[in-house]
Design a protein around this motif. Structure first.
Motif, short mmCIF file in Angstrom:
data_model
loop_
_atom_site.label_atom_id
_atom_site.label_comp_id
_atom_site.label_asym_id
_atom_site.label_seq_id
_atom_site.Cartn_x
_atom_site.Cartn_y
_atom_site.Cartn_z
N SER A 400 0.87 -1.18 0.00
CA SER A 400 0.00 0.00 0.00
C SER A 400 0.90 1.22 0.00
O SER A 400 1.87 1.28 0.76
CB SER A 400 -0.91 0.01 1.23
N GLU A 426 -5.17 6.01 3.33
CA GLU A 426 -6.26 5.98 2.35
C GLU A 426 -6.15 4.74 1.46
O GLU A 426 -7.15 4.09 1.14
CB GLU A 426 -6.22 7.25 1.50
N SER A 427 -4.91 4.39 1.08
CA SER A 427 -4.70 3.19 0.26
C SER A 427 -5.11 1.93 1.00
O SER A 427 -5.73 1.02 0.43
CB SER A 427 -3.23 3.10 -0.16
N GLU A 429 -7.31 1.75 3.43
CA GLU A 429 -8.76 1.76 3.59
C GLU A 429 -9.50 1.38 2.31
O GLU A 429 -10.64 0.94 2.35
CB GLU A 429 -9.23 3.15 4.04
N ASN A 430 -8.83 1.54 1.16
CA ASN A 430 -9.46 1.27 -0.13
C ASN A 430 -9.02 -0.06 -0.72
O ASN A 430 -8.88 -0.20 -1.93
CB ASN A 430 -9.19 2.41 -1.11
N GLY A 431 -8.77 -1.04 0.16
CA GLY A 431 -8.53 -2.39 -0.32
C GLY A 431 -7.08 -2.79 -0.46
O GLY A 431 -6.78 -3.89 -0.92
N ARG A 432 -6.13 -1.90 -0.11
CA ARG A 432 -4.71 -2.21 -0.18
C ARG A 432 -4.25 -2.45 -1.62
O ARG A 432 -5.02 -2.33 -2.55
CB ARG A 432 -4.36 -3.41 0.72
N HIS A 436 -2.21 6.19 -3.46
CA HIS A 436 -2.98 7.43 -3.48
C HIS A 436 -2.03 8.60 -3.29
O HIS A 436 -1.08 8.52 -2.51
CB HIS A 436 -4.02 7.45 -2.37
N SER A 445 -11.22 13.31 5.99
CA SER A 445 -11.62 11.92 6.26
C SER A 445 -11.06 11.42 7.59
O SER A 445 -11.76 10.77 8.37
CB SER A 445 -11.15 11.02 5.12
#
Length: 707
Positions: A400, A426-427, A429-432, A436, A445
């Motif tokens: 990530s 953020e990376s 949190e968005n599925g690895r 970003h 956020s």
């Protein structure tokens, strides 16, 4: 003496999101923050680093915070490190006492209040800094004594080091036996005049001019002592380093004498110490200290040239799982190989560093714009995604990545590193396995998440949670045999929230433990009310999470709940997620066995969403198997789902378990379930989850219609 006085803080939590959030909060203190995702990893890191403070999550699977603290407290070298427990079990005297007995000096409640955390941490950092200064003064004094002693020893035993005498006209030099031995000179004897040109041949050609210059200086200025170093070829044709001291001695006439010493080993030790101060011992990459220096240089260069610097932060995905399953030696091999792959992705002008644990960073100077940085990050992701062959094991991982840009995202190290960390979060949190670039919305956020954590903690403390009940119907007798208690949050601003809106957050930050206690309390209170009024004689099912089962005091908490039940344990049923049969299976099986001995009925919930085996199901000896609603949704129209459903029915009945189908919404689904051997149904076709008062009204109406 320590190379750098910057204090280090170790943060330990099994949830990656918690580690990122806690690390961001600690950006406000002057310390290096190192992360660990388990008690075992924390113990390993204490062997590699000198920590000023440890922030330790109390509730972790396998080795919890209490056990970790006890081991640290009983081990020389770590028993003086202050430990602050970070726990969601606030306002609980039992856990406070348990924390102190395990060796904690303080504790902080989740969700964490920024000012409380910073103030407590700063107190211990100040104590550490004072201790470090005292230690430095002591070490400096000892070093001074050693230096003076060494000077005295060198003066008194100069002959054993190697002596020499230089002619006044600089034409020849005379060496002692020891000097000849040091320089590996065999063509001349001790006290024999050696032509200066022949002596110079023993000196490395790049150092000869400096040696002649030193000799010339002492002849011109005989009152000054001169010291210089030169390289020479010693025994076994190895290049070594010598140190020469030149003194002018005045007796009847002036003569030039001195000492020579082989300092090769000392020079190598100095280089080794310097390397250790700047490079990671495992991967040989620059460490955090050298990384900080190079980042400062990159920023200064970019400012002067009006260019940009890209900071790329990289975390390995699921590294903890690899350490836990294959062991730390394999984990170390993985880190070494990751370092080599990242080096293969960058240019010579870029810096790859290991900041600690599985955290890497790349300093990339400005290229031809964002597209090239995108290419670099994608190259890193692709490289890390390829399988690793490590000591006979094929290991799969990914990365990530978060990217921040100087000066667009900030004009100093602290800001840029913080922005890159936020983008990395953020990376994750968005599925690895992605990257970003930082933007200001990510800050919003993070702040929103912290706000939600505090609101959820307040909701538990003020009992804003409420239980709704959904009936379970025996398909053969048509009788109501039970009800599932489902939690709702009466949010003061957003209204009634469903579990999907807050349970995942509670799981991540550890609030699922106090929330679980509250749910049991509310369920026991409602069951007692119904029992006292003689209006309910069905079982009430309460859901458990994997973290609750791993929680060290789970059985004690459950026993206290049972004692509060007027009607006894027979009315209580526990729904256990299928995943609980896979994570820490032996420990969980012990818990399940204790539950069965207490006479509590068990339900395997969400069956079909994990990969449990028949052996797992057989060992748990549950009364019911609840098929996940995803299979029920299309069971009438989808042949594959229908086959899976029938297989689950057959499997459950073979193991003497009854089957509950949840999420039943249509009469076609209901008919299919009845015709294919399903035992119990639950879903909107009977009733939505409803408050306790409405549930009794519904039950009375249903029973009247059934007659």
């Amino acid at each position: 003496m320590n190379v750098d006085s910057t204090p280090k803080i170790l943060i330990v939590d099994d949830t990656p999101a918690n580690l990122v959030a806690l690390k961001l909060l600690l950006k406000k203190v002057k310390a290096e923050v190192i992360k660990a995702s388990s008690g075992a990893e924390a113990l390993q890191l204490t062997l590699e680093h000198d920590f000023a403070l440890i922030l330790l999550d109390a509730h972790m699977p396998e080795m919890d915070g209490y056990e970790t603290a006890e081991i640290l407290g009983s081990t020389p070298g770590t028993n003086t490190i202050p430990i602050i427990f970070v726990t969601a079990a606030y306002k609980d005297e039992v856990h406070r006492l348990k924390s102190y007995r395990a060796g904690a000096v303080d504790y902080i409640q989740k969700p964490i209040e920024d000012h409380i955390l910073i103030s407590k941490v700063n107190v211990f950092l100040e104590l550490y800094n004072q201790s470090f200064e005292l230690k430095s003064l002591t070490e400096n004094l000892e070093l001074l004594v050693q230096e003076r002693t060494e000077e005295l020893r060198r003066t008194n035993k100069i002959a054993s080091i190697g002596g020499w005498k230089l002619s006044l006209d600089l034409k020849y030099i005379i060496l002692s036996d020891q000097a000849l031995e040091i320089l590996n000179i065999t063509e001349y004897l001790a006290e024999q005049e050696i032509p200066i040109n022949e002596f110079m041949k023993k000196i490395h050609e790049d150092d000869r001019e400096g040696a002649l210059l030193a000799f010339s200086k002492i002849i011109k200025h005989p009152k000054k002592e001169i010291t210089f170093e030169f390289r020479f070829v010693g025994h076994e044709e190895k290049l070594r380093t010598a140190n020469i001291i030149i003194n002018a001695m005045k007796d009847k006439s002036i003569s030039f004498v001195g000492a020579i010493q082989d300092i090769t080993d000392r020079k190598e030790s100095e280089r080794a110490v310097q390397f250790m101060a700047q490079y990671d011992a495992l991967t040989q990459l620059p460490n955090r200290y050298l990384f900080n220096d190079r980042l400062d240089v990159a920023f200064a260069t970019a400012t002067r040239l009006k260019t940009k610097v890209n900071l790329i932060m990289i975390d390995l995905d699921h590294f903890k799982d690899i350490n836990d399953t294959l062991g730390h030696p394999i984990g170390d091999l993985l880190l070494i190989e990751v370092a080599q792959r990242l080096l293969g992705c960058v240019r010579d002008t870029d810096t790859v560093a290991r900041l600690g644990g599985d955290e890497f960073a790349i300093i990339a100077l400005e290229t031809q714009g964002a597209l090239t940085i995108n290419t670099l990050t994608e190259r890193c992701l692709q490289s890390l995604a390829k399988p690793f062959e490590l000591d006979g094991h094929t290991v799969h991982t990914a990365g990530s990545i978060g990217v921040a840009v100087f000066p667009d995202d900030g004009r100093n190290q602290e800001k840029i590193i913080k922005c890159a960390d936020i983008a990395l979060y953020e990376s994750k949190e968005n599925g690895r396995n992605g990257y970003h670039f930082y933007n200001q919305k990510m800050d919003e956020s993070i702040h929103l998440r912290i706000t939600e954590e505090k609101q959820l903690a307040k909701a538990i403390e003020e009992e804003q949670l409420e239980l709704y009940y959904q009936p379970q119907i025996d398909l053969n007798t048509k009788k109501v045999i039970g009800a599932e208690a489902l939690v709702r949050w009466n949010h003061p601003e957003k209204g009634l929230l469903l579990p999907v809106d807050f349970i995942p957050l509670a799981e991540e930050i550890g609030l699922i433990i106090p929330m679980g206690k509250l749910i049991f309390k509310l369920a026991a209170k409602q069951i007692n009310f119904w029992s006292q009024h003689g209006i309910l004689d069905i079982k009430i099912a309460v859901n458990l999470s994997v973290k609750q089962i791993h929680y060290c005091d789970f059985i004690d908490m459950l026993e206290n709940t049972i004692l509060e039940l007027d009607s006894g344990v027979d009315i209580l049923e526990l729904e256990i997620p299928e995943m609980a049969m896979l994570e820490g299976s032996q420990n969980n099986n012990d818990v399940f066995e204790q539950l069965r001995k207490k006479g509590i009925s068990l339900v395997v919930d969400n069956f079909g969403t994990a990969f449990s085996s028949m052996l797992n199901l057989k060992q748990i000896s549950a009364e019911f198997l609840k098929i996940d609603r995803l299979f029920i949704k299309n069971v009438v129209n989808d042949a594959v789902d229908a086959k899976i459903f029938k297989s689950i029915i057959e499997l459950a009945h073979t193991l003497n378990m009854k089957v509950i189908a949840e999420g039943v919404e249509t009469s076609n689904q209901l008919s299919y379930l009845l015709n294919n051997g399903c035992d119990v149904a639950q879903g909107f076709i009977y009733s939505h989850p409803i408050p306790a008062g409405e549930f009794i009204d519904w039950l009375i109406q249903y029973q009247d219609e059934a007659r």
